[in-house]
Scaffold this active site. Structure first.
Site, mmCIF file in Angstrom:
data_model
loop_
_atom_site.group_PDB
_atom_site.id
_atom_site.type_symbol
_atom_site.label_atom_id
_atom_site.label_comp_id
_atom_site.label_asym_id
_atom_site.label_seq_id
_atom_site.Cartn_x
_atom_site.Cartn_y
_atom_site.Cartn_z
ATOM 1 C CE1 TYR A 252 -23.121 8.376 -9.284
ATOM 2 C CE2 TYR A 252 -21.947 6.826 -10.696
ATOM 3 C CZ TYR A 252 -22.871 7.844 -10.537
ATOM 4 O OH TYR A 252 -23.553 8.314 -11.624
ATOM 5 N N GLY B 90 -18.556 7.545 -2.647
ATOM 6 C CA GLY B 90 -17.404 7.950 -3.457
ATOM 7 C C GLY B 90 -17.372 7.062 -4.693
ATOM 8 C CB VAL C 288 -16.360 1.585 -4.005
ATOM 9 C CG1 VAL C 288 -17.027 0.219 -3.883
ATOM 10 C CG2 VAL C 288 -14.896 1.422 -4.349
ATOM 11 C CE LYS D 24 -4.477 0.776 0.163
ATOM 12 N NZ LYS D 24 -5.441 -0.070 -0.536
HETATM 13 P P1 NAD Z 1 -13.509 7.606 -2.210
HETATM 14 O O1 NAD Z 1 -12.506 8.496 -1.574
HETATM 15 O O2 NAD Z 1 -13.785 7.753 -3.667
HETATM 16 O O3 NAD Z 1 -14.924 7.693 -1.452
HETATM 17 C C1 NAD Z 1 -15.060 7.649 -0.064
HETATM 18 C C2 NAD Z 1 -16.327 8.429 0.277
HETATM 19 O O4 NAD Z 1 -16.594 8.255 1.677
HETATM 20 C C3 NAD Z 1 -16.216 9.928 0.035
HETATM 21 O O5 NAD Z 1 -17.328 10.385 -0.708
HETATM 22 C C4 NAD Z 1 -16.198 10.545 1.465
HETATM 23 O O6 NAD Z 1 -16.797 11.823 1.506
HETATM 24 C C5 NAD Z 1 -17.018 9.507 2.210
HETATM 25 N N1 NAD Z 1 -16.799 9.454 3.657
HETATM 26 C C6 NAD Z 1 -15.652 9.578 4.366
HETATM 27 N N2 NAD Z 1 -15.882 9.418 5.677
HETATM 28 C C7 NAD Z 1 -17.213 9.169 5.814
HETATM 29 C C8 NAD Z 1 -18.076 8.912 6.917
HETATM 30 N N3 NAD Z 1 -17.614 8.869 8.168
HETATM 31 N N4 NAD Z 1 -19.397 8.697 6.685
HETATM 32 C C9 NAD Z 1 -19.889 8.732 5.427
HETATM 33 N N5 NAD Z 1 -19.112 8.977 4.330
HETATM 34 C C10 NAD Z 1 -17.805 9.199 4.529
HETATM 35 O O7 NAD Z 1 -13.019 6.107 -1.887
HETATM 36 P P2 NAD Z 1 -13.332 4.773 -2.706
HETATM 37 O O8 NAD Z 1 -12.243 4.542 -3.683
HETATM 38 O O9 NAD Z 1 -14.747 4.741 -3.120
HETATM 39 O O10 NAD Z 1 -13.084 3.693 -1.540
HETATM 40 C C11 NAD Z 1 -14.001 3.553 -0.463
HETATM 41 C C12 NAD Z 1 -13.427 2.528 0.512
HETATM 42 O O11 NAD Z 1 -13.255 1.271 -0.168
HETATM 43 C C13 NAD Z 1 -12.051 2.895 1.072
HETATM 44 O O12 NAD Z 1 -11.937 2.396 2.397
HETATM 45 C C14 NAD Z 1 -11.097 2.139 0.171
HETATM 46 O O13 NAD Z 1 -9.870 1.868 0.798
HETATM 47 C C15 NAD Z 1 -11.888 0.868 -0.094
HETATM 48 N N6 NAD Z 1 -11.550 0.201 -1.336
HETATM 49 C C16 NAD Z 1 -11.625 0.877 -2.517
HETATM 50 C C17 NAD Z 1 -11.317 0.212 -3.696
HETATM 51 C C18 NAD Z 1 -11.447 0.880 -5.046
HETATM 52 O O14 NAD Z 1 -11.404 0.181 -6.066
HETATM 53 N N7 NAD Z 1 -11.628 2.187 -5.105
HETATM 54 C C19 NAD Z 1 -10.889 -1.137 -3.661
HETATM 55 C C20 NAD Z 1 -10.857 -1.800 -2.423
HETATM 56 C C21 NAD Z 1 -11.188 -1.110 -1.264
#
Ligand code: NAD
Length: 341
Positions: free
Chosen positions: A179, A175, A177, A74
């Site tokens: 969405y 965010g 995912v 990471k």
């Molecule tokens: P992102 O940054 O695009 O979206 C995260 C969203 O969560 C944002 O809109 C933010 O405003 C919101 N948020 C933050 N704290 C919050 C809270 N306390 N309550 C409600 N909303 C809150 O991130 P992402 O890429 O969509 O990833 C989301 C999670 O999934 C993360 O933990 C990430 O590590 C994990 N993840 C993502 C992927 C990927 O492909 N993007 C893969 C595996 C795991």
């Protein structure tokens, strides 16, 4: 907290303000680790290192259970208050990744978007998971696909039928995912409740889908069958576990439990918790398989079927052995690792 990990690489570049940490877990198992690049503010470098280490270890669980021939890594970028030149900042990070000569392969994570990864990719060959579909962030889409498959398997075990239609699902974090997950679950007929600390994100998506919207402080005041946490980690704690109305927890956020004991508490409350390293493995499976040249359709089928059957096996074993799901899944990952030695 004692941190144990194979390698930590740190880069500080005064000119661009970059402070980057790359944590590599079990790097000698395959010679390369894969994991996203996170970009967010941290209180201290110690906190950033701790996050990178915990996230790299969680990635190793995903790569093992996903059978990916790579270990987990990471990168964490400590978001500065001001960045005067974001392109230079990301390019400097790209060169840092390149300097590790393929030990670390990266892509998107919380706080980074595809455009950022494309800028990094101008300086390093060690990126993967970029989209092939016009207008879609494929990695997050595949993460959401995996969450959906895990949810279907959990529903099958818990309710005896894998149809998600009419189930009430809370998604926190709309965010990248969250969405895609909202759109996929909407198509499957779920009744959605959406929440984000940035209210506008949840409201906008709720309006698009005719879904409900709720502020984060109210999520324990309403009823729903499934909780899909898709924001940040450590959300389930000793002080809120009693308030969770859901029967299933299944979402993409990494490291959802404040500590290991919470898994037992969820089990005692008869909540079926799908370990995050299973529910969210779709993104890294996509990135790793594409890195090794697998065709797009093969990856899509693999994610749906593999995540579904893995979740079903873990839930079935948990039920049979009366042991929490995380414990079963960690045990499976350890056995796979030992089988490779
Ligand atoms: P992102 O940054 O695009 O979206 C995260 C969203 O969560 C944002 O809109 C933010 O405003 C919101 N948020 C933050 N704290 C919050 C809270 N306390 N309550 C409600 N909303 C809150 O991130 P992402 O890429 O969509 O990833 C989301 C999670 O999934 C993360 O933990 C990430 O590590 C994990 N993840 C993502 C992927 C990927 O492909 N993007 C893969 C595996 C795991």
């Amino acid at each position: 907290m004692i941190l144990e990990i194979d390698e930590i690489h740190i880069k500080h570049d005064r000119e661009t303000g970059l402070i980057a940490i790359i944590a590599l877990d079990k790097v000698n198992e395959y010679g390369a680790c894969i994991g996203g690049t996170r970009f967010m503010p941290y209180q201290s470098i110690e906190k950033a290192i701790e996050d990178a280490v915990c996230l790299a270890k969680a990635m190793s669980l995903k790569t093992r259970l996903g059978d990916l021939n790579l270990s987990g890594g990471k990168a964490v970028l400590m978001k500065p208050k001001v960045i005067t030149d974001k392109v230079a900042y990301l390019k400097t990070f790209g060169r840092f990744v390149e300097s590790l000569n393929g030990k670390f392969i990266t892509g998107c994570d919380s706080g980074t978007i595809e455009e950022d990864i494309k800028i990094m990719a101008s300086e390093t060959q060690y990126v993967s998971g970029l989209s092939t579909t016009h207008g879609r962030d494929d990695m997050s889409y595949f993460t959401a696909l995996g969450v959906t498959s895990a949810m279907q398997a959990a529903v099958k075990i818990k309710f005896g039928n894998d149809a998600l239609k009419d189930l009430r699902v809370l998604i926190t974090g709309i965010g990248k995912v969250g969405y895609y997950l909202a759109h996929t679950l909407h198509q499957l007929g779920c009744k959605l409740i959406l929440s984000d600390i940035v209210s506008e994100r949840a409201k906008l998506c709720a309006d698009q889908l005719g879904a409900e919207h709720i502020e984060p402080e109210n999520i324990y005041d309403i009823d729903y069958e499934i909780f899909a946490p898709c924001a940040l980690g450590k959300i389930f704690t000793a002080s809120n576990v009693d308030k969770i109305p859901a029967e299933i927890i299944c979402g993409s956020a990494n490291n959802q439990l404040e500590n290991k004991a919470i898994d037992q508490t969820l089990y005692d409350h008869n909540i079926c918790y799908i370990p995050d390293f299973i529910a969210s493995m779709g993104g890294v499976v996509y990135a790793a398989k594409r890195y090794f040249g697998a065709p797009f359709s093969e990856v899509e089928n693999y994610i749906s079927s593999h995540v579904y059957s893995l979740t079903k096996d873990v839930c079935t074993m948990s039920k049979k052995q009366k042991i929490p799901t995380s414990f079963i899944a960690q045990q499976l990952a350890t056995n796979i690792g030992q089988g490779r030695l």
